[in-house]
Enzyme design. Sequence first.
Site, PDB file in Angstrom:
ATOM      1  N   ASN A  17      34.484  43.837  39.963  1.00 16.96           N
ATOM      2  CA  ASN A  17      34.335  45.059  40.300  1.00 16.96           C
ATOM      3  C   ASN A  17      34.340  46.395  39.262  1.00 16.96           C
ATOM      4  OD1 ASN A  17      34.071  47.649  41.818  1.00 16.96           O
ATOM      5  ND2 ASN A  17      36.126  47.510  42.757  1.00 16.96           N
ATOM      6  N   GLU A  50      44.064  43.730  49.015  1.00 13.75           N
ATOM      7  CA  GLU A  50      44.209  44.539  47.592  1.00 13.75           C
ATOM      8  C   GLU A  50      45.353  45.569  48.050  1.00 13.75           C
ATOM      9  OE1 GLU A  50      41.467  45.260  44.228  1.00 13.75           O
ATOM     10  OE2 GLU A  50      40.974  46.783  45.614  1.00 13.75           O
ATOM     11  N   GLU A  64      39.788  52.638  47.193  1.00 14.34           N
ATOM     12  CA  GLU A  64      39.303  53.965  46.791  1.00 14.34           C
ATOM     13  C   GLU A  64      38.254  54.863  47.520  1.00 14.34           C
ATOM     14  OE1 GLU A  64      38.186  52.212  42.646  1.00 14.34           O
ATOM     15  OE2 GLU A  64      40.448  51.929  42.385  1.00 14.34           O
ATOM     16  N   LYS A 110      33.493  49.405  39.509  1.00 13.04           N
ATOM     17  CA  LYS A 110      33.485  50.567  39.928  1.00 13.04           C
ATOM     18  C   LYS A 110      32.339  51.735  39.212  1.00 13.04           C
ATOM     19  CE  LYS A 110      38.515  49.184  40.619  1.00 13.04           C
ATOM     20  NZ  LYS A 110      39.744  49.691  40.756  1.00 13.04           N
ATOM     21  N   SER A 151      45.134  44.269  39.733  1.00 14.58           N
ATOM     22  CA  SER A 151      45.972  43.703  38.397  1.00 14.58           C
ATOM     23  C   SER A 151      45.718  42.431  37.986  1.00 14.58           C
ATOM     24  CB  SER A 151      47.492  44.243  38.497  1.00 14.58           C
ATOM     25  OG  SER A 151      47.579  45.647  38.840  1.00 14.58           O
ATOM     26  N   GLY A 166      44.743  49.310  39.810  1.00 16.33           N
ATOM     27  CA  GLY A 166      44.585  49.909  38.499  1.00 16.33           C
ATOM     28  C   GLY A 166      45.930  50.016  37.538  1.00 16.33           C
ATOM     29  N   HIS A 178      36.769  49.502  50.047  1.00 18.93           N
ATOM     30  CA  HIS A 178      37.883  49.533  48.984  1.00 18.93           C
ATOM     31  C   HIS A 178      38.774  50.725  49.093  1.00 18.93           C
ATOM     32  CE1 HIS A 178      39.242  49.678  45.054  1.00 18.93           C
ATOM     33  NE2 HIS A 178      38.933  48.377  44.664  1.00 18.93           N
TER      34      HIS A 178
HETATM   35  P1  PGA Z   1      42.365  46.050  39.046  1.00 19.97           P
HETATM   36  O1  PGA Z   1      41.221  46.720  40.420  1.00 19.97           O
HETATM   37  O2  PGA Z   1      42.045  44.646  38.836  1.00 19.97           O
HETATM   38  O3  PGA Z   1      41.999  47.109  37.755  1.00 19.97           O
HETATM   39  O4  PGA Z   1      43.676  46.410  39.421  1.00 19.97           O
HETATM   40  C1  PGA Z   1      40.900  45.965  41.144  1.00 19.97           C
HETATM   41  C2  PGA Z   1      39.938  46.848  42.174  1.00 19.97           C
HETATM   42  O5  PGA Z   1      40.242  47.798  42.661  1.00 19.97           O
HETATM   43  O6  PGA Z   1      39.004  46.305  42.738  1.00 19.97           O
END
Ligand code: PGA
Length: 255
Positions: free
Chosen positions: A10, A166, A98, A12, A211, A172, A96
């Site tokens: 992803n 997730e 976010e 983003k 992560s 993040g 997601h």
């Molecule tokens: P991350 O993000 O691997 O940087 O924690 C995963 C995501 O939000 O898709």
Amino acid sequence: MTGPYLIAGNWKMNGLNSSLAVLEETARSCERMDGDVEVVMFLPATLLAVSSIVIKDTKLQLGGQDCSSERSGAFTGEISAEMLKDAGARFVMIGHSERRLRHAEGDDLVRQKAIQAIEVGLTALICIGESGQEKAEGKTLAVLSSQLTYSVPRVSSIDQIVIAYEPTWVTGTCVTPTLDEIAHVHRHIRSELLAHWGDSGQQIRILYGGSVQPSNAAEILAIAEVGGLLVGGASLDAKQFSAICEHGRSVRAAA
Ligand code: PGA
């Protein structure tokens, strides 16, 4: 879980035309994946059409990061599922954290978007996960049950549904839940899918996200109900992402 792992990257809101070399390198490493690992990169919509040309005839698949809940029409700024497909996507990520948190997207909207995606033939990767506060209050499983009930459409084409777990308190950061916690949550999600779809609920892949790094990918993939990974930050680096995919191959080979 049998069948190939799905390793999803992803990007983003990262990536310009100048980043396509990273995608090409990722696509080259995917050629080694045999049938044990499927790979999809969720790209910004602006890069999908050009990327589908750049990675043509490789095993790397593409996904959009969101789609409209509407089919077409007067929805300025929105991108429909059909447009994503037309630009070369085979998947779309929906709900997601976010989007849920920063754009106030609720379960009903997520479900409507998933319906649009499935109707045009895309696979909908539907994200669920609890917040840090919900976890602290012991509500994780209840939150996930509710998200599964209201975000996931009751369609029969379950091969077009993937669930990504997730936890939002992890995204993040450098922390992950413990392996026992991931296993416990994935078992719960599986039992909910079986309750909703009967035996066919067994076929829906459940990914873990948050992560994921080359250093923890193998141990997470080895958990029984984990059918793949959703990788954010590490997907921006072709070497790290390829190393994660390689772990998928070796965990499958050892099984
Ligand atoms: P991350 O993000 O691997 O940087 O924690 C995963 C995501 O939000 O898709």
